[in-house]
Design an enzyme around this catalytic site. Structure first.
Site, mmCIF file in Angstrom:
data_model
loop_
_atom_site.group_PDB
_atom_site.id
_atom_site.type_symbol
_atom_site.label_atom_id
_atom_site.label_comp_id
_atom_site.label_asym_id
_atom_site.label_seq_id
_atom_site.Cartn_x
_atom_site.Cartn_y
_atom_site.Cartn_z
ATOM 1 N N HIS A 128 -88.362 -38.191 77.773
ATOM 2 C CA HIS A 128 -88.991 -37.409 77.077
ATOM 3 C C HIS A 128 -88.195 -36.686 75.927
ATOM 4 C CE1 HIS A 128 -90.175 -34.899 81.215
ATOM 5 N NE2 HIS A 128 -91.193 -36.071 81.372
ATOM 6 N N GLY A 197 -81.222 -33.304 90.941
ATOM 7 C CA GLY A 197 -81.672 -32.158 90.803
ATOM 8 C C GLY A 197 -83.211 -31.920 89.577
ATOM 9 N N SER A 199 -87.250 -30.592 89.807
ATOM 10 C CA SER A 199 -88.140 -30.587 91.163
ATOM 11 C C SER A 199 -89.229 -30.984 91.423
ATOM 12 C CB SER A 199 -88.761 -28.466 90.388
ATOM 13 O OG SER A 199 -89.138 -29.026 89.087
ATOM 14 N N GLU A 225 -81.732 -27.577 97.055
ATOM 15 C CA GLU A 225 -83.857 -26.848 97.141
ATOM 16 C C GLU A 225 -84.249 -27.556 97.588
ATOM 17 O OE1 GLU A 225 -83.142 -23.187 93.901
ATOM 18 O OE2 GLU A 225 -85.167 -24.172 94.210
HETATM 19 C C1 BV8 Z 1 -98.624 -36.668 79.940
HETATM 20 C C2 BV8 Z 1 -89.117 -31.820 76.386
HETATM 21 C C3 BV8 Z 1 -100.364 -37.949 79.438
HETATM 22 C C4 BV8 Z 1 -89.452 -30.617 76.211
HETATM 23 C C5 BV8 Z 1 -90.676 -31.798 79.002
HETATM 24 C C6 BV8 Z 1 -101.776 -31.349 86.040
HETATM 25 C C7 BV8 Z 1 -101.166 -31.430 87.129
HETATM 26 C C8 BV8 Z 1 -100.406 -33.020 86.855
HETATM 27 C C9 BV8 Z 1 -100.880 -33.338 85.825
HETATM 28 C C10 BV8 Z 1 -100.209 -32.009 84.950
HETATM 29 C C11 BV8 Z 1 -100.968 -31.330 85.287
HETATM 30 N N1 BV8 Z 1 -101.757 -30.692 84.316
HETATM 31 C C12 BV8 Z 1 -101.215 -31.079 82.815
HETATM 32 C C13 BV8 Z 1 -100.550 -32.689 83.173
HETATM 33 C C14 BV8 Z 1 -99.826 -33.506 82.174
HETATM 34 C C15 BV8 Z 1 -98.046 -32.172 82.397
HETATM 35 C C16 BV8 Z 1 -97.943 -32.037 83.269
HETATM 36 O O1 BV8 Z 1 -97.064 -32.787 84.139
HETATM 37 N N2 BV8 Z 1 -97.431 -30.222 83.033
HETATM 38 C C17 BV8 Z 1 -96.758 -30.421 84.625
HETATM 39 C C18 BV8 Z 1 -96.186 -28.521 84.629
HETATM 40 C C19 BV8 Z 1 -97.925 -29.889 85.214
HETATM 41 N N3 BV8 Z 1 -97.808 -33.743 81.633
HETATM 42 C C20 BV8 Z 1 -97.527 -33.628 80.559
HETATM 43 O O2 BV8 Z 1 -98.006 -33.074 79.666
HETATM 44 C C21 BV8 Z 1 -96.609 -34.835 80.177
HETATM 45 N N4 BV8 Z 1 -97.506 -35.780 79.169
HETATM 46 O O3 BV8 Z 1 -99.440 -36.359 81.147
HETATM 47 O O4 BV8 Z 1 -99.127 -36.895 79.353
HETATM 48 C C22 BV8 Z 1 -101.433 -36.509 78.760
HETATM 49 C C23 BV8 Z 1 -101.395 -36.417 77.088
HETATM 50 C C24 BV8 Z 1 -103.367 -36.014 76.863
HETATM 51 C C25 BV8 Z 1 -103.038 -34.420 77.541
HETATM 52 C C26 BV8 Z 1 -102.608 -34.131 79.040
HETATM 53 C C27 BV8 Z 1 -102.127 -35.409 79.541
HETATM 54 C C28 BV8 Z 1 -95.502 -34.699 79.306
HETATM 55 C C29 BV8 Z 1 -94.086 -33.973 79.985
HETATM 56 C C30 BV8 Z 1 -93.098 -34.544 79.255
HETATM 57 C C31 BV8 Z 1 -92.605 -32.206 78.986
HETATM 58 N N5 BV8 Z 1 -91.824 -32.054 77.819
HETATM 59 N N6 BV8 Z 1 -89.738 -31.399 78.149
HETATM 60 C C32 BV8 Z 1 -88.854 -29.440 76.751
HETATM 61 O O5 BV8 Z 1 -87.974 -30.021 77.208
HETATM 62 O O6 BV8 Z 1 -88.713 -28.444 75.606
HETATM 63 S S1 BV8 Z 1 -90.307 -31.969 80.578
HETATM 64 C C33 BV8 Z 1 -89.663 -30.524 81.274
HETATM 65 O O7 BV8 Z 1 -89.800 -30.232 82.815
HETATM 66 C C34 BV8 Z 1 -88.179 -31.382 81.611
HETATM 67 O O8 BV8 Z 1 -88.203 -32.353 80.407
HETATM 68 C C35 BV8 Z 1 -87.685 -30.715 82.358
HETATM 69 O O9 BV8 Z 1 -87.034 -31.739 82.613
HETATM 70 C C36 BV8 Z 1 -89.210 -31.268 82.863
HETATM 71 C C37 BV8 Z 1 -89.109 -31.379 84.623
HETATM 72 O O10 BV8 Z 1 -88.471 -30.020 85.487
HETATM 73 P P1 BV8 Z 1 -87.368 -30.636 86.052
HETATM 74 O O11 BV8 Z 1 -85.977 -31.441 85.147
HETATM 75 O O12 BV8 Z 1 -87.143 -30.998 87.265
HETATM 76 O O13 BV8 Z 1 -86.472 -28.663 85.594
HETATM 77 P P2 BV8 Z 1 -86.688 -27.262 86.947
HETATM 78 O O14 BV8 Z 1 -85.957 -26.617 86.095
HETATM 79 O O15 BV8 Z 1 -87.945 -27.463 86.976
HETATM 80 O O16 BV8 Z 1 -86.213 -28.816 88.004
HETATM 81 C C38 BV8 Z 1 -84.314 -28.249 88.155
HETATM 82 C C39 BV8 Z 1 -83.923 -28.551 89.940
HETATM 83 O O17 BV8 Z 1 -82.717 -28.754 89.940
HETATM 84 C C40 BV8 Z 1 -84.628 -27.389 90.865
HETATM 85 O O18 BV8 Z 1 -85.054 -28.154 91.583
HETATM 86 C C41 BV8 Z 1 -82.865 -26.881 91.285
HETATM 87 O O19 BV8 Z 1 -82.698 -26.593 92.450
HETATM 88 C C42 BV8 Z 1 -82.098 -28.434 90.884
HETATM 89 N N7 BV8 Z 1 -80.701 -28.103 90.519
HETATM 90 C C43 BV8 Z 1 -80.406 -26.968 90.300
HETATM 91 N N8 BV8 Z 1 -79.025 -26.701 90.530
HETATM 92 C C44 BV8 Z 1 -78.694 -27.615 90.342
HETATM 93 C C45 BV8 Z 1 -79.557 -28.859 90.866
HETATM 94 N N9 BV8 Z 1 -79.603 -29.715 91.593
HETATM 95 C C46 BV8 Z 1 -78.687 -30.760 91.287
HETATM 96 N N10 BV8 Z 1 -77.545 -29.926 91.435
HETATM 97 C C47 BV8 Z 1 -77.566 -28.486 90.846
HETATM 98 N N11 BV8 Z 1 -76.228 -28.434 90.561
#
Ligand code: BV8
Length: 250
Positions: A128, A197, A199, A225
């Site tokens: 990303h 780490g 979701s 989680e």
């Molecule tokens: C794309 C940069 C093609 C920006 C980020 C419906 C279904 C499927 C897909 C989609 C849909 N609708 C839209 C989509 C596509 C979309 C997507 O997936 N959306 C999701 C929300 C449904 N994806 C995209 O748009 C991607 N591109 O598909 O291109 C396309 C082209 C044109 C039109 C459509 C599609 C681009 C995705 C990239 C977005 N950019 N980041 C920024 O940072 O501001 S994503 C963002 O979320 C971050 O990068 C982050 O890393 C990422 C994922 O989140 P996580 O890393 O998992 O973080 P989260 O907080 O969620 O979870 C943390 C976890 O850690 C938790 O589980 C917690 O329990 C755990 N934790 C906490 N403490 C600890 C720990 N674990 C271990 N140790 C600890 N101490």
């Protein structure tokens, strides 16, 4: 720390690693949580800034609508990330890669904080992008922010004078083709896949562990989680990556 069950799970992972040629690691925001970088979901809920959810701020549409605001949003987050240092989880992954113990070791991250490289991981695949970089949408030039002259926002591209944007993949934008293709290829060829780490909600990154599993990799999750991946994991360890990774690779 881990209870007795956790220790059995860690031993199972260590056993699987003993016979592994290729190891694939996918990290998400959770690996940086212990460094002080806020995660996106869970815990305090999704970040909201200036009244807008992060998925609206970090969107392709916002770059078109209000590029200066996008720069304010990322400068705000850079202010947080800039004070954060790698934690024992990042360091354990860097050390095991440098040890050369595995013939192939691939680190893929969804994070844009740069902490894996700062910890000493070589060539982490940053799916990303990287918050410390700017990219020119016109000529493709990528610069480190500390190479960008002055502090104009948006920065002006020194090569073609277009307005530069953060070198980060936003929602609705394609990932760098070479990065996602390499990640998919390595996931399909690994013996052990560790998911740390995340979701597992954001695609196409979230599909990588399933690719590994379908290719008969031993699938391990490290997360306090449960996630959507938990049911398909061979081992799912409820713990913090800063505690668990040093026990797995130590
Ligand atoms: C794309 C940069 C093609 C920006 C980020 C419906 C279904 C499927 C897909 C989609 C849909 N609708 C839209 C989509 C596509 C979309 C997507 O997936 N959306 C999701 C929300 C449904 N994806 C995209 O748009 C991607 N591109 O598909 O291109 C396309 C082209 C044109 C039109 C459509 C599609 C681009 C995705 C990239 C977005 N950019 N980041 C920024 O940072 O501001 S994503 C963002 O979320 C971050 O990068 C982050 O890393 C990422 C994922 O989140 P996580 O890393 O998992 O973080 P989260 O907080 O969620 O979870 C943390 C976890 O850690 C938790 O589980 C917690 O329990 C755990 N934790 C906490 N403490 C600890 C720990 N674990 C271990 N140790 C600890 N101490």
């Amino acid at each position: 720390m881990t209870d007795s069950v956790g220790q059995n799970e860690i031993e199972r992972v260590r056993t699987a690693l003993r016979s592994a040629r290729s190891v694939f690691v996918l990290t998400g925001a959770g690996i940086s949580a212990e460094s002080g970088v806020p995660t996106f979901r869970g815990g305090g809920g999704a970040p909201v800034w200036r009244g807008m959810p992060f998925e609206e701020l970090s969107s392709a549409e916002m770059v078109v609508r209000d590029l200066p605001l996008v720069w304010e949003w990322f400068d705000y987050r850079l202010g947080i990330v800039g004070d954060c240092a790698p934690n024992p989880g990042h360091l354990a992954l860097a050390e095991i890669q440098q040890s050369g113990r595995f013939e192939e070791f691939t680190l893929v991250t969804q994070n844009i904080d740069g902490l894996h490289a700062q910890a000493g991981s070589t060539e982490p695949i940053e799916l990303h992008g990287n918050i410390q970089q700017a990219r020119c949408p016109s000529c493709g030039l990528i610069l480190k922010l500390d190479q960008v002259a002055g502090d104009d926002r948006p920065p002006v591209c020194p090569d073609c004078a277009a307005r530069m944007r953060p070198n980060v993949v936003l929602f609705g934008e394609n990932l760098p083709v070479d990065a996602i293709m390499t990640a998919q290829d390595r996931a399909a060829g690994c013996d052990v896949c560790l998911v740390v780490g995340t979701s597992a909600l954001v695609y196409p990154a979230a599909a990588l562990p399933g690719i590994a599993k379908n290719a008969d990799a031993f699938l391990v999750e490290i997360n306090p989680e449960q996630t959507a991946l938990t049911p398909i994991c061979d081992v799912s360890i409820r713990g913090k990556s800063g505690d668990i990774l040093p026990l797995i690779f130590g």
